[in-house]
Design an enzyme around this catalytic site. Structure first.
Site, short mmCIF file in Angstrom:
data_model
loop_
_atom_site.label_atom_id
_atom_site.label_comp_id
_atom_site.label_asym_id
_atom_site.label_seq_id
_atom_site.Cartn_x
_atom_site.Cartn_y
_atom_site.Cartn_z
N LYS A 1 0.82 -1.22 0.00
CA LYS A 1 0.00 0.00 0.00
C LYS A 1 0.85 1.26 0.00
O LYS A 1 0.45 2.27 -0.58
CB LYS A 1 -0.97 0.00 1.18
CG LYS A 1 -2.03 -1.09 1.05
CD LYS A 1 -3.43 -0.65 1.34
CE LYS A 1 -4.39 -1.67 0.76
NZ LYS A 1 -5.71 -1.66 1.28
N LYS B 1 -4.09 -10.14 -6.96
CA LYS B 1 -5.33 -10.37 -6.21
C LYS B 1 -6.51 -9.56 -6.78
O LYS B 1 -6.32 -8.42 -7.17
CB LYS B 1 -5.05 -9.93 -4.76
CG LYS B 1 -6.10 -10.32 -3.76
CD LYS B 1 -5.78 -9.76 -2.38
CE LYS B 1 -6.31 -8.35 -2.22
NZ LYS B 1 -6.44 -7.91 -0.83
N LYS C 1 -10.81 -4.67 -4.49
CA LYS C 1 -11.98 -3.81 -4.65
C LYS C 1 -11.61 -2.38 -4.99
O LYS C 1 -12.47 -1.58 -5.30
CB LYS C 1 -12.89 -3.90 -3.44
CG LYS C 1 -12.30 -3.53 -2.11
CD LYS C 1 -13.44 -3.74 -1.13
CE LYS C 1 -13.04 -4.03 0.28
NZ LYS C 1 -12.22 -3.01 0.87
P1 ATP Z 1 -8.32 -3.28 -1.10
O1 ATP Z 1 -8.08 -3.82 -2.43
O2 ATP Z 1 -9.03 -1.96 -1.06
O3 ATP Z 1 -7.12 -3.34 -0.20
P2 ATP Z 1 -9.57 -5.78 -0.51
O4 ATP Z 1 -10.34 -6.14 -1.74
O5 ATP Z 1 -8.30 -6.50 -0.24
O6 ATP Z 1 -9.37 -4.21 -0.42
P3 ATP Z 1 -10.34 -5.90 2.27
O7 ATP Z 1 -11.31 -4.96 2.91
O8 ATP Z 1 -8.91 -5.64 2.51
O9 ATP Z 1 -10.56 -5.96 0.70
O10 ATP Z 1 -10.72 -7.37 2.63
C1 ATP Z 1 -11.90 -7.82 3.24
C2 ATP Z 1 -11.88 -9.32 3.35
O11 ATP Z 1 -11.93 -9.92 2.06
C3 ATP Z 1 -10.61 -9.88 4.02
O12 ATP Z 1 -10.98 -11.00 4.80
C4 ATP Z 1 -9.78 -10.33 2.86
O13 ATP Z 1 -8.89 -11.36 3.22
C5 ATP Z 1 -10.83 -10.82 1.89
N1 ATP Z 1 -10.37 -10.71 0.50
C6 ATP Z 1 -10.05 -9.55 -0.13
N2 ATP Z 1 -9.72 -9.79 -1.40
C7 ATP Z 1 -9.80 -11.13 -1.58
C8 ATP Z 1 -9.56 -12.00 -2.69
N3 ATP Z 1 -9.17 -11.52 -3.85
N4 ATP Z 1 -9.77 -13.32 -2.52
C9 ATP Z 1 -10.18 -13.80 -1.33
N5 ATP Z 1 -10.43 -13.05 -0.25
C10 ATP Z 1 -10.24 -11.72 -0.36
#
Ligand code: ATP
Ligand code: LTN
Length: 333
Positions: A114, A196, A199
Site C-alpha cells: 500500500k 489479487k 476492490k
Molecule cells: P483493497 O483492495 O481496497 O485493499 P480488498 O479487496 O483486499 O481491499 P479488504 O477490505 O482488505 O478488501 O478485505 C476484506 C476481506 O476480504 C478480508 O478477509 C480479505 O482477506 C478478503 N479478501 C479480499 N480480497 C480477496 C480476494 N481476492 N480473494 C479472497 N479473499 C479476499
C-alpha cells in the site's frame, strides 16, 4: 452466556464488495453465523488510511452494511455495526501500539504494497493499521477470524501481540485462530490473474462486484484473461484458468479435480459461460435483497444501533480488564 465461541470479522468500506471479498470472507460469515456468537463490522476507522471523500465514505459505509445483510447475515442474531461507533477499538488500538514493535510492522507485506501504491500519503495510520486490526479482534475475546489468505500475516501479528500481553499481565486476551477457506482464499483479478482481485482496482473488468447484474457478470467473465493452449487444467502455469476453477469450485462446493473432470474436453468459451452462470445465480438473490433493504433505512439504522450497543458492552469488559492490568486508576465511565 452459552458455550458458543466468538467470531469477529470486517471489511473496510473502500471500493465495492467484490466476488473476492464474498468468497474469501462474507460467504463464510454466512455459513458460520449460527454456530458462533458473531460480530461483523464495517471497519470504517481503517478506511481513512487512504484519503476518502467524506460524502462518498458515508454513503459507502451504509451500502456495505446493507450488503452484509443482503448476503444473508442475520442482523438480529449477530452483531452488525460500524467500527467507529464503538470507541473501544481506538482505545485498545492505542494501548496495543505500545506493545508492538516497529520491526514487526515493517515486515507487513500489505504495508509495503500500500505504501508503494500511495507514495504521496504514507501516513502513520497505514503503518499501525495491523495494530488496530489486532485491537478489533482482541477486544471481543474472539476465537475465530474468517478472512482471506492475504490477512494471515496480520492475524499472526494479532496472536503475537495477545501472547506478549498475556505473558506480561496474565490471561487477558483469548489468542484467536484464523479461518481461511480452502478454495477461494485468494481470488485473482480477471484481467491480471497473477494479482489479487481487489476492490480498489481502477479497471472494473478485473473484479466482479456482488451487485453486478447478470449481463455485466457474463461480459466480465467472457473478457477474463486466460492463456491460449485451450486446456482446462488446474495448474500454476495457467493462472487464469486456475482462478476460474477456484471460483467455480468455491461457489459449487466441488473440488478443483471434480471441476476439471466436469469440463474435460470443453473450450474456454463454454467454461467461462458456465462460471459466469453459477456466479450470477449466486449473486442474483443478494442483489434483489439489497434493492429491498436499501429502501428500508429505519431497519438498517435499528440494526447498526443495537449492534453498536451490544458490541460496546462486550468491548467495555475487555477494556476495563486491560486498563486495570496496565495500572490505570479505575474511572467513572
Ligand atoms: P483493497 O483492495 O481496497 O485493499 P480488498 O479487496 O483486499 O481491499 P479488504 O477490505 O482488505 O478488501 O478485505 C476484506 C476481506 O476480504 C478480508 O478477509 C480479505 O482477506 C478478503 N479478501 C479480499 N480480497 C480477496 C480476494 N481476492 N480473494 C479472497 N479473499 C479476499
Ligand atoms: N485488515 C482487513 C480488514 C479488517 C479485519 C479486521 C478483518 C480490519 N479489522 C478484523 C478481520 C478482523 C482487510 O481485509 N484489509
Amino acid at each position: 452466556m452459552d458455550d458458543k465461541k466468538i467470531i469477529f470479522s470486517g471489511i473496510q468500506p473502500t471500493g465495492c464488495i467484490t466476488l473476492g471479498n464474498y468468497v474469501g470472507a462474507l460467504k463464510n460469515w454466512v455459513d458460520l453465523q449460527h454456530d458462533y456468537h458473531c460480530l461483523f463490522s464495517v471497519v470504517d476507522l481503517h478506511s481513512i488510511t487512504v484519503r476518502q471523500d467524506p460524502k462518498l465514505l458515508r454513503k459507502r459505509c451504509m451500502e456495505f452494511l446493507t450488503q452484509y445483510l443482503a448476503a444473508g447475515i442475520d442482523g438480529e442474531e449477530n452483531i452488525v455495526y460500524f467500527q467507529s461507533h464503538v470507541p473501544g477499538h481506538a482505545e485498545l488500538g492505542w494501548i496495543l501500539n505500545c506493545y508492538t514493535y516497529m520491526g514487526e510492522l515493517n515486515r507487513m507485506t500489505q504495508f509495503k504494497d500500500k505504501s508503494a501504491k500511495h507514495a504521496d500519503n504514507i501516513n502513520a495510520g497505514l503503518f499501525t493499521y495491523p495494530v488496530l486490526m489486532a485491537a478489533d479482534i482482541l477486544l471481543y475475546q474472539t476465537d475465530l477470524v474468517p478472512v482471506g489468505v492475504d490477512q494471515k500475516q496480520h492475524l499472526e501479528l494479532a496472536r503475537d501481540i495477545a501472547g506478549r500481553f498475556n505473558g506480561i499481565y496474565g490471561d487477558v486476551f483469548k489468542v484467536p485462530e484464523a479461518f481461511i477457506p480452502k478454495e477461494g482464499a485468494r481470488i485473482m483479478s480477471l484481467q491480471d490473474p497473477t494479482s489479487k482481485m481487489s476492490k480498489s482496482d481502477p479497471n472494473v473488468n478485473g473484479f466482479i462486484s456482488i451487485l453486478d447484474d447478470t449481463d455485466t457478470i457474463m461480459r466480465k467473465f467472457k473478457k477474463a484473461v486466460t492463456d491460449s493452449d485451450g486446456l482446462i487444467a488446474y495448474s500454476d502455469d495457467k493462472p487464469g484458468i486456475k482462478n476460474l476453477i477456484n471460483i467455480y469450485s468455491a461457489i459449487t462446493h466441488k473440488t478443483p479435480d471434480e471441476v476439471v473432470a466436469e469440463f474435460d474436453g470443453m473450450g474456454y468459451g463454454q467454461f467461462k459461460t458456465a462460471v459466469g452462470e453459477v456466479v450470477s445465480d449466486e449473486l442474483r438473490p443478494i442483489r434483489e435483497r439489497y434493492e429491498d433493504l436499501s429502501k428500508n433505512k429505519d431497519y438498517i439504522t435499528k440494526i447498526y444501533t443495537q449492534g453498536a450497543q451490544r458490541a460496546a458492552g462486550m468491548a467495555r469488559r475487555t477494556l476495563n480488564k486491560v486498563k486495570r492490568k496496565v495500572g490505570y486508576v479505575d474511572g467513572v465511565l
